[in-house]
Design a protein around this motif. Sequence first.
Motif, short mmCIF file in Angstrom:
data_model
loop_
_atom_site.label_atom_id
_atom_site.label_comp_id
_atom_site.label_asym_id
_atom_site.label_seq_id
_atom_site.Cartn_x
_atom_site.Cartn_y
_atom_site.Cartn_z
N SER A 252 0.83 -1.20 0.00
CA SER A 252 0.00 0.00 0.00
C SER A 252 0.86 1.25 0.00
CB SER A 252 -0.92 0.00 1.23
OG SER A 252 -1.75 -1.15 1.24
N GLY A 253 1.92 1.23 0.81
CA GLY A 253 2.80 2.39 0.91
C GLY A 253 3.48 2.72 -0.41
N ARG A 254 3.83 1.70 -1.18
CA ARG A 254 4.51 1.95 -2.44
C ARG A 254 3.59 2.55 -3.49
NH1 ARG A 254 8.85 -3.12 -2.53
NH2 ARG A 254 10.43 -1.95 -1.38
N PHE A 255 2.31 2.30 -3.38
CA PHE A 255 1.39 2.89 -4.34
C PHE A 255 1.13 4.37 -4.07
CE2 PHE A 255 0.15 -1.59 -5.13
CZ PHE A 255 0.36 -1.60 -6.50
N ILE A 256 1.51 4.86 -2.88
CA ILE A 256 1.34 6.29 -2.59
C ILE A 256 2.69 7.01 -2.51
CG2 ILE A 256 -0.83 5.88 -1.37
CD1 ILE A 256 0.69 6.24 1.26
N THR A 257 3.78 6.28 -2.73
CA THR A 257 5.11 6.88 -2.62
C THR A 257 5.32 8.03 -3.59
OG1 THR A 257 6.20 4.92 -1.70
CG2 THR A 257 7.58 6.43 -2.95
N ASP A 258 4.90 7.85 -4.84
CA ASP A 258 5.09 8.92 -5.83
C ASP A 258 4.39 10.21 -5.40
OD1 ASP A 258 6.69 7.45 -7.58
OD2 ASP A 258 4.95 6.56 -8.57
N LYS A 259 3.15 10.09 -4.91
CA LYS A 259 2.42 11.28 -4.48
C LYS A 259 3.09 11.92 -3.27
CE LYS A 259 -2.11 9.92 -6.29
NZ LYS A 259 -3.53 9.65 -5.96
N ALA A 260 3.54 11.09 -2.33
CA ALA A 260 4.21 11.62 -1.14
C ALA A 260 5.50 12.34 -1.51
CB ALA A 260 4.49 10.49 -0.15
N THR A 261 6.23 11.77 -2.45
CA THR A 261 7.48 12.39 -2.89
C THR A 261 7.22 13.72 -3.58
OG1 THR A 261 8.50 10.20 -3.16
CG2 THR A 261 9.55 12.05 -4.28
N ASN A 262 6.19 13.74 -4.42
CA ASN A 262 5.84 14.99 -5.12
C ASN A 262 5.47 16.10 -4.14
OD1 ASN A 262 6.24 13.74 -7.57
ND2 ASN A 262 4.08 13.27 -7.89
N ARG A 263 4.80 15.73 -3.06
CA ARG A 263 4.31 16.74 -2.12
C ARG A 263 5.36 17.16 -1.11
NH1 ARG A 263 -1.34 16.48 1.41
NH2 ARG A 263 -1.05 18.46 2.49
N PHE A 264 6.10 16.20 -0.56
CA PHE A 264 7.01 16.51 0.55
C PHE A 264 8.49 16.50 0.15
CE2 PHE A 264 3.25 14.42 2.46
CZ PHE A 264 2.77 15.49 3.20
N GLY A 265 8.84 15.86 -0.95
CA GLY A 265 10.23 15.74 -1.35
C GLY A 265 10.81 14.40 -0.93
N ARG A 266 11.89 14.02 -1.60
CA ARG A 266 12.48 12.70 -1.35
C ARG A 266 13.13 12.58 0.03
NH1 ARG A 266 13.77 12.88 -7.23
NH2 ARG A 266 12.56 11.22 -8.21
N ILE A 267 13.81 13.63 0.47
CA ILE A 267 14.50 13.53 1.76
C ILE A 267 13.53 13.36 2.93
CG2 ILE A 267 16.06 14.71 3.36
CD1 ILE A 267 17.33 13.60 0.80
N PRO A 268 12.48 14.18 3.06
CA PRO A 268 11.52 13.96 4.15
C PRO A 268 10.87 12.58 4.11
CG PRO A 268 11.23 16.15 3.24
CD PRO A 268 12.19 15.43 2.33
N VAL A 269 10.63 12.06 2.91
CA VAL A 269 10.04 10.73 2.80
C VAL A 269 11.00 9.68 3.34
CG1 VAL A 269 9.33 8.93 1.16
CG2 VAL A 269 8.48 11.26 0.89
N LEU A 270 12.29 9.80 3.01
CA LEU A 270 13.28 8.86 3.55
C LEU A 270 13.41 8.97 5.06
CD1 LEU A 270 16.16 9.15 0.89
CD2 LEU A 270 14.61 7.23 1.22
N GLN A 271 13.37 10.19 5.59
CA GLN A 271 13.47 10.40 7.03
C GLN A 271 12.28 9.76 7.76
OE1 GLN A 271 13.77 14.68 6.89
NE2 GLN A 271 16.00 14.66 7.14
N ALA A 272 11.08 10.00 7.25
CA ALA A 272 9.89 9.42 7.87
C ALA A 272 9.93 7.89 7.80
CB ALA A 272 8.64 9.95 7.17
N SER A 273 10.47 7.37 6.73
CA SER A 273 10.57 5.92 6.58
C SER A 273 11.49 5.31 7.64
CB SER A 273 11.10 5.57 5.18
OG SER A 273 10.20 6.01 4.18
N GLY A 274 12.62 5.97 7.89
CA GLY A 274 13.55 5.48 8.90
C GLY A 274 12.91 5.46 10.28
N ILE A 275 12.18 6.50 10.62
CA ILE A 275 11.51 6.58 11.92
C ILE A 275 10.47 5.46 12.05
CG2 ILE A 275 9.94 7.97 13.34
CD1 ILE A 275 11.34 10.45 12.15
N SER A 276 9.71 5.22 10.98
CA SER A 276 8.68 4.19 11.02
C SER A 276 9.26 2.80 11.20
CB SER A 276 7.86 4.26 9.72
OG SER A 276 6.78 3.36 9.76
N ILE A 277 10.38 2.52 10.53
CA ILE A 277 11.04 1.22 10.69
C ILE A 277 11.50 1.02 12.13
CG2 ILE A 277 13.13 -0.09 10.08
CD1 ILE A 277 12.86 1.11 7.24
#
Length: 388
Positions: A252-277
């Motif tokens: 599910s997360g991968r199907f919304i990754t493109d939209k999240a990246t477009n809105r927040f940028g690649r770095i914030p998406v990677l940071q949030a991913s690390g915290i979630s893991i």
Amino acid sequence: MNYLSKRRTALGAMFFFMGLCFASWAARIPDIQAKFQLSEGQLGTILLCLPIGSMLGLPIAGWSVHQYGSRIVILLGSFAYAMTLPLIGLATTTWMIVPVLVVFGLLGNIMNISLNTQALGLEDQMGKSILASFHGLWSMAGFTGAGIGAGMIFLKFSPAAHYAVVMGISFVIILFSQKFVLNDRRDAGESGGLVLKKPDDLLLRVGLISFLGMMTEGCMFDWSGVYFKKIVMAEPEYVALGYVCFMGAMASGRFITDKATNRFGRIPVLQASGISIFAGLVLSVLVPTLITAAIGFLLVGLGVASIVPVAYGIAGRSKLYSPSVALALVSTISFFGFLLGPPLIGFIADLFDLQVSLALISINGLGILLLSSIRKQVFFTQETISTP
């Protein structure tokens, strides 16, 4: 449907087939462990065959794509990958299963590099970000494979019979896809050794982030069922719950990754991913009950979801290397993490236990957060952060 759309559909089907095969293997690991009466450490040693095969496949992938083009490599490799799966189930001794798993890992890496290179080329042709959706299909196939695996276990199918069914499904997908996909020309300008170049600062950083993400992903693939069986003490019908939660969240997360990246940028998406893991694994370790562990695995799945698509997307637009070389470099680093993590878990579990193993893997999340946060100019130097 135009040609590019047909090609996207067919390429997506190939990603789905790959995920289905790997998930089918992973779903029966507890049965294979029981069949050969393996300890966690012995199982870890067996799982080490996959990264060995993966590394053997790396130069073969580069040379074969250069020599013959990706169409032939992927078509032959896909049939071989599907046919190797039942051989795993038919193995009667550990000495028989070892070479089969080496070949399975070898073919898997050849297909991984070839398909992702194809996906980046198609992404550029379409002029928009679509790579995450392909990885979403791979993950959705993993979710599907877990469900099929649970059904096969319920029906008391042996791993060999289960894998034979999956092989048949795979053949149908390959035959459907081959007409529309993989018609690219080989890049005559590239040298035959795609992976012999040294990564620059950007690709090394992206490769390390992807390494940590895929190590976590590999561990969740191979050890989710064992963790729920031995630590959570789940009833037999719930042993696959953690794996299903992880795969469902990741897909599910991968199907919304493109939209999240477009809105927040690649770095914030990677940071949030690390915290979630990190949060998900810590929760699963500290409170190993059925519900809390399932929630923890959901968080890990959401965290892992964006790592690979974002990392590959950055790598494929390196200004220093061509997409095929850049992707091969990052894929080499990251995919090795994907296959190295599971046997590492087994060795640590033998020394301590599975809870300690997962606690150590949670540090991967902090590593991703750190690598995404320090010296950000590395990402911006070659203007790879902007969304295509």
